[in-house]
Scaffold this active site. Structure first.
Site, mmCIF file in Angstrom:
data_model
loop_
_atom_site.group_PDB
_atom_site.id
_atom_site.type_symbol
_atom_site.label_atom_id
_atom_site.label_comp_id
_atom_site.label_asym_id
_atom_site.label_seq_id
_atom_site.Cartn_x
_atom_site.Cartn_y
_atom_site.Cartn_z
ATOM 1 N N ASP A 176 -2.091 -11.741 6.661
ATOM 2 C CA ASP A 176 -3.253 -12.352 7.352
ATOM 3 C C ASP A 176 -4.507 -12.078 7.188
ATOM 4 O OD1 ASP A 176 -3.773 -13.191 9.810
ATOM 5 O OD2 ASP A 176 -5.196 -11.396 10.103
ATOM 6 N N LYS A 228 1.305 -0.731 0.194
ATOM 7 C CA LYS A 228 -0.152 0.168 -0.508
ATOM 8 C C LYS A 228 0.840 1.375 -0.334
ATOM 9 C CE LYS A 228 -3.816 1.740 0.493
ATOM 10 N NZ LYS A 228 -5.197 2.069 -0.547
#
Ligand code: NAI
Length: 335
Positions: free
Chosen positions: A231, A174
């Site tokens: 995750d 990101k």
């Protein structure tokens, strides 16, 4: 040769799926010896501490552990013992394969065969520097990403690609918004990728990656990313292949490795014999690969696939009317 492994039975559905998994491993007659150790809630009740020294010693000695899920209280209470184990043993690579299997509820019955390689020791996920102001109005968290941490996880992903004949690594980040942390990860990933000209590499921003995974999962081969993104992405991938009951994960370090399921303790079905043991069994297959027994890992995976194909004694998550142990017994007969 006898390999001794540390076995942590965990809580919730943990003991049920571990019993099922050990039943299958025993049937394989691999010469595995088990050293049982406690962690988390069970350890707190029995020994007054969440991570007893005896458990740490056992993993340190055996260097390999098979672990069922452990409870972490939500929003308050003690910190995750899973995260603590990963930190203490520097298990920097979390390797989570997601593969389509027959007769599952997957929307992509043929198309998914990818591995998420998640950095396991840094970033937002480890919860460093968490605090809440006295007035309860402001919460803080430190997010640290290092060149060393980024380099070794990206290198792990590219080496895994070479070792397993995979062709492509997708770096997920990101860095458009998180210019320091995700930015460093991406910069280092580009440097490492340049050293592997034989492996195709592309980059995706994490939100786009999630959309692409749901629309066209077949375009992915290996995904490498930071801790929190990994995750979330690996649960998304579990959903693509028919649910958490089929998603295993390995936590690999230089001196130790812990093999587990991606899923948690599933308190909603604990104690009912409904839990699918496949995720932990597939984690055990990863363990056999790690122990240098790839032919036995293949044997175990083939027995799982044959049982899914036969729809024999499957658990309710897979549309069957069997239970955790009947499923394991059906797998054991096909070894
Ligand atoms: P969860 O993964 O335990 O359950 C999510 C959903 O998937 C539930 O509906 C559950 O019934 C289902 N599910 C999970 N495993 C299944 C299986 N083997 N067979 C059939 N259905 C299965 O996630 P949740 O409820 O968010 O977390 C519960 C606890 O587990 C929390 O305390 C969490 O911190 C812990 N946890 C531990 C992990 C670990 O030890 N590595 C990983 C993830 C969560």
């Amino acid at each position: 040769m006898t390999n001794t492994i540390t076995v942590i039975r965990g809580d919730g559905i943990g003991p049920e799926i571990m019993d099922a998994t050990l039943h299958v491993l025993d049937a394989m007659q691999l010469g595995l010896a088990y050293e049982f150790a406690d962690a988390g809630l069970v350890a707190l009740e029995k020994h007054g501490e969440l991570l007893p020294a005896a458990t740490m010693d056992s993993i340190r000695r055996n260097r390999v552990a098979l672990k069922s899920p452990l409870t972490t209280p939500v929003g308050e209470g003690f910190s995750s013992i899973n995260v603590e184990l990963r930190k203490r043993f520097d298990l920097y690579a979390n390797v989570r394969p997601a593969r389509s299997y027959p007769n599952t509820k997957s929307r992509f019955p043929d198309g998914v065969d990818l591995i998420t390689v998640r950095e396991n020791t840094e970033g937002a996920y480890i919860g460093e520097g968490q605090s809440l102001s006295e007035d309860g109005e402001t919460a803080l968290l430190t997010q640290k990403v290092t060149r060393r941490g980024s380099e070794r996880i990206v290198r792990y992903a590219f080496d895994l690609a070479r070792r397993t004949g995979r062709k492509k690594v997708t770096v997920v980040h990101k860095a458009n918004i998180l210019k320091s942390t995700s930015g460093l990860f991406l910069k280092v990933a580009r440097e490492v990728a340049a050293q592997y000209p034989d492996i195709q590499c592309n980059e995706l921003i994490v939100d786009n990656c999630c959309m692409q995974l749901v629309m066209r999962p077949e375009q992915f081969d290996i995904i490498v990313t930071t801790n929190l993104f990994g995750d979330i992405i690996s649960d998304l991938c579990a959903g693509l292949v028919g649910g958490l009951g089929l998603a295993p994960g390995a936590n690999i370090g230089t001196d130790a490795a812990i093999f587990e399921a991606v899923h948690g303790t599933a308190p909603d079905i604990a104690g009912q014999g409904k839990a699918d043991p496949c995720a932990l069994l597939l984690g055990a297959a990863q363990m056999l690969d790690h122990l240098g027994q790839p032919e036995q890992a293949t044997r175990l995976r083939a027995a799982i696939v044959a049982t899914l194909e036969a729809k024999d004694s499957l658990t309710p998550d897979l549309g069957g009317s069997g239970n955790t142990m009947s499923f394991a017994k059906a797998i054991a007969t096909r070894l």
